[in-house]
Design a protein around this motif. Structure first.
Motif, short mmCIF file in Angstrom:
data_model
loop_
_atom_site.label_atom_id
_atom_site.label_comp_id
_atom_site.label_asym_id
_atom_site.label_seq_id
_atom_site.Cartn_x
_atom_site.Cartn_y
_atom_site.Cartn_z
N ASN A 1 -6.96 42.12 -36.78
CA ASN A 1 -6.82 40.85 -37.51
C ASN A 1 -7.82 40.77 -38.65
OD1 ASN A 1 -4.75 39.32 -35.95
ND2 ASN A 1 -6.20 39.65 -34.29
N ASP B 1 -10.48 34.12 -29.96
CA ASP B 1 -9.94 35.25 -29.17
C ASP B 1 -10.95 36.38 -29.01
OD1 ASP B 1 -7.22 34.33 -28.68
OD2 ASP B 1 -6.98 34.46 -30.84
N THR C 1 -1.84 44.61 -40.55
CA THR C 1 -1.55 43.18 -40.44
C THR C 1 -1.44 42.52 -41.81
OG1 THR C 1 -3.92 42.74 -40.18
CG2 THR C 1 -2.60 42.94 -38.18
N ARG D 1 4.51 41.13 -33.76
CA ARG D 1 5.03 40.87 -32.41
C ARG D 1 6.37 40.16 -32.45
NH1 ARG D 1 -0.70 40.43 -31.51
NH2 ARG D 1 -1.33 41.95 -29.92
N GLU D 2 6.55 39.26 -33.40
CA GLU D 2 7.85 38.58 -33.53
C GLU D 2 8.94 39.58 -33.86
OE1 GLU D 2 7.12 35.76 -36.59
OE2 GLU D 2 5.90 34.43 -35.33
N GLN E 1 -4.67 35.65 -38.42
CA GLN E 1 -3.96 36.22 -37.28
C GLN E 1 -2.44 36.26 -37.47
OE1 GLN E 1 -5.98 33.49 -34.45
NE2 GLN E 1 -6.48 35.33 -33.29
N GLU E 2 -1.99 35.81 -38.63
CA GLU E 2 -0.55 35.68 -38.82
C GLU E 2 0.15 37.04 -38.90
OE1 GLU E 2 2.62 33.58 -41.90
OE2 GLU E 2 0.52 32.92 -41.86
N ALA F 1 -0.50 39.82 -37.34
CA ALA F 1 -0.27 40.33 -35.99
C ALA F 1 0.87 39.59 -35.31
CB ALA F 1 -1.55 40.22 -35.16
N LYS F 2 0.95 38.28 -35.54
CA LYS F 2 2.04 37.50 -34.94
C LYS F 2 3.39 37.92 -35.52
CE LYS F 2 -0.88 33.45 -34.06
NZ LYS F 2 -1.18 32.05 -34.45
N SER G 1 -6.36 39.13 -29.31
CA SER G 1 -5.13 38.96 -30.08
C SER G 1 -4.80 40.18 -30.93
CB SER G 1 -5.22 37.72 -30.98
OG SER G 1 -6.28 37.86 -31.92
N ASP H 1 -1.52 45.47 -26.20
CA ASP H 1 -2.40 44.38 -26.59
C ASP H 1 -3.87 44.79 -26.63
OD1 ASP H 1 -0.36 42.51 -26.88
OD2 ASP H 1 -0.37 42.00 -24.75
#
Length: 436
Positions: A85, A161, A379, A118-119, A111-112, A114-115, A187, A132
Motif C-alpha cells: 500500500n 492495519d 497498487t 481484490r475486487e 489502500q484503494e 489493493a482493494k 491489508s 494476504d
C-alpha cells in the motif's frame, strides 16, 4: 528489459522469468493492421492501461488497447508480486512538499489500489495465487522508529492495519536472524503478477474490449480535432488517448520521455523447496521487504519456490550476472539456503520520477498519461487507472489532485539524470550499510 538480456521463454513471447514459465494460458492477440476508429485508445497493456481500460469498458465505452509486445510484458508481469500500500514517497514527504490538503487527498487513496486488485480477482475469478499480508523488516532501531512513525501517520488518515513486531514476534513469520523487528500490514498481500495482468486482460475482453499485441506505438498526432495514434502497420483514431506505457513507452511521446527514468530491478526464483522447507523459512507465507533505501524483497510462490529480488540499476541496464548479484543478499537473510539451485533469474524496468510521486497529466485536452510509480506500481497503477477512467468519464476531482502537483525534473536533464541518481543511490546505500 534490454534486448540483450531478454531470453524468451520458448513459444510465449515473454522474456525469461518464473512468471512467464508458469503463466496461465492466454490467446494470441493479433497486431493492429490498417485504420481503426474507437472512443478510447489505451497505449500499454500493463496494470495502468488494463485498469483504466477495464473500468471504461465496464461503463460501456468502446476501448482499444495497443501493446508493443504482450499483455503484462513489462514491469506488470515481472515485478516482485507484492501488494504494498501507498506510494514511494511517504505521506510525510507529500505533506511537507505539497501541503496538508494534498496529503489528506492522497491519504484517502493509499489502500484503494489493493482493494481494486481484490475486487477484480473476486469478480472475474482471476487465478493468480492471491494471498494476504505483507511484512516490512527492520535492521536496526532507526528502522523501527520509522515504522512507528509511519503507523502513527497512517492512523491519522484513518488506516490502522499496521502491527508492530519485535524481534521475537517477527520470528513467527520469518526464520532469519537478520532483523531487529518489523511491521505487518494486514491489508497488503502478494500474487502472481503476470497471471493477474492476463486475468484483467481477459476480463476487459469479456466486456467488449479489444487488445492488439505486438503493436508498438511510434507517435501520437494531436494536430487534428482528435488524436491519432500511429503504429508500425496502422493507426487508431480516437476521441481520447490514454498513455500508459510507463518505463516502456520509449520515445513515442517525446514530451513524456524526459519526465521519468527507467530503472531496472532484479528477481530470481529458487528450485521448488517443498512444503516443509518453505514453511521453515516463511511460516505464515507472507511477503517481505526490508526498510533500506536499496532493499531486498521476497516471498514464496504457489509451488514453494523462494522468489527473491532487489537491487537497482539506473538507466534501465541489466547486470551481467543477476544470480551473482542477488545470491549474497539471499544467503545473508537465509544462510540455510546456501547451495540451493536457482531456476530463474530476470530483470525488468520501472519508471522513476524525481519526486518519487507518480504523475498524472494531460497533453492537450484529450490525451492523458499516468507513469512514474517509482517501484510501487502494483497498487498505484491500479488506482491511477481508475482515476484516469473517472477523468475520461467526466469526473476530474481526483485527477486534478495529482495533475496539480508540481512536476520536478531530474537535475541536469536527460544527460545527467543517471549519474545524479547513481550518486544519490551510492549515498543512501552507504547509509544503509552504516545503519545511520
Amino acid at each position: 528489459m534490454n534486448a540483450h538480456a531478454a531470453h524468451e521463454v520458448r513459444g510465449t513471447g515473454y522474456p525469461g522469468s518464473y512468471y512467464a514459465a508458469s503463466a496461465n494460458p492466454a490467446p494470441e492477440r493479433p497486431a493492429l493492421k490498417g485504420v481503426v476508429e474507437t472512443e478510447i485508445c489505451v497505449v500499454g497493456a500493463g496494470y495502468s492501461g488494463l485498469s483504466a481500460a477495464l473500468h471504461l469498458a465496464e461503463k460501456g465505452y468502446k476501448v482499444v488497447v495497443l501493446e508493443g509486445a504482450k499483455v503484462g510484458w513489462g514491469a506488470s508481469g515481472r515485478n516482485g508480486g507484492q501488494i504494498v500500500n501507498g506510494l514511494n514517497a511517504g505521506l510525510d514527504v507529500i505533506e511537507s512538499r505539497y501541503g496538508a490538503e494534498a496529503a489528506g487527498h492522497v491519504g484517502r487513496m493509499l489502500q484503494e489500489g489493493a482493494k481494486i486488485i481484490r475486487e477484480r480477482v473476486e469478480k472475474y475469478d482471476i487465478q493468480c495465487d492471491l494471498k494476504d499480508k505483507n511484512l516490512f523488516t527492520a535492521y536496526n532501531a532507526r528502522h523501527m522508529k520509522a515504522f512507528e512513525a509511519k503507523q502513527a501517520l497512517w492512523r491519522r488518515h484513518g488506516m490502522d492495519d499496521h502491527e508492530m513486531l519485535d524481534r521475537e514476534a517477527l520470528r513467527r513469520h520469518i526464520e532469519s536472524d537478520a532483523y531487529a523487528g518489523g511491521m505487518m500490514d494486514h491489508s497488503g498481500g502478494h500474487m502472481h503478477p503476470l497471471n493477474l495482468a492476463l486475468g484483467e486482460a481477459a476480463a476487459f475482453e469479456k466486456n467488449g474490449g479489444v487488445i492488439h499485441e505486438q503493436t508498438r506505438v511510434v507517435s501520437v498526432d494531436q494536430s487534428g480535432p482528435q488524436p491519432v495514434v500511429h503504429t508500425g502497420n496502422g493507426e487508431v483514431r480516437a476521441k481520447t488517448v490514454l498513455l500508459c506505457g510507463n518505463a516502456y513507452l520509449g520515445y513515442a511521446v517525446p514530451e513524456l520521455e524526459k519526465r521519468v527514468m527507467p530503472v531496472s530491478t532484479q528477481v530470481m526464483a529458487t528450485e521448488p523447496l517443498g512444503e516443509e522447507r518453505a514453511k521453515a523459512l516463511l511460516p505464515t507465507d507472507v511477503c517481505v521487504e526490508d526498510a533500506r533505501y536499496i532493499l531486498d524483497y521476497f516471498r514464496l510462490s504457489a509451488d514453494k519456490r523462494l522468489l527473491f529480488g532487489g537491487g537497482t540499476v539506473y538507466g534501465g541496464a541489466d547486470p551481467k550476472d543477476i544470480k551473482a548479484k542477488l545470491l549474497p543478499n539471499m544467503e545473508k537473510v537465509f544462510p540455510q539456503l546456501k547451495g540451493v539451485r536457482i531456476d530463474h533469474a530476470w530483470s525488468g524496468n520501472f519508471a522513476l520520477s524525481f519526486s518519487r510521486v507518480p504523475q498524472l497529466g494531460r497533453l492537450g485536452s484529450n490525451v492523458y498519461f499516468a507513469h512514474g510509480y517509482s517501484g510501487h506500481g502494483v497498487t498505484g497503477s491500479h488506482l491511477f487507472g481508475r482515476i484516469l477512467s473517472e477523468a475520461v468519464d467526466g469526473d476530474l476531482s481526483r485527477f486534478d489532485v495529482f495533475e496539480k502537483l508540481p512536476y520536478l525534473p531530474f537535475p541536469g536533464g536527460r544527460t545527467f539524470r543517471v549519474p545524479y541518481s547513481v550518486i544519490g543511490s551510492w549515498w543512501y546505500g552507504l547509509r544503509d550499510r552504516l545503519g545511520v
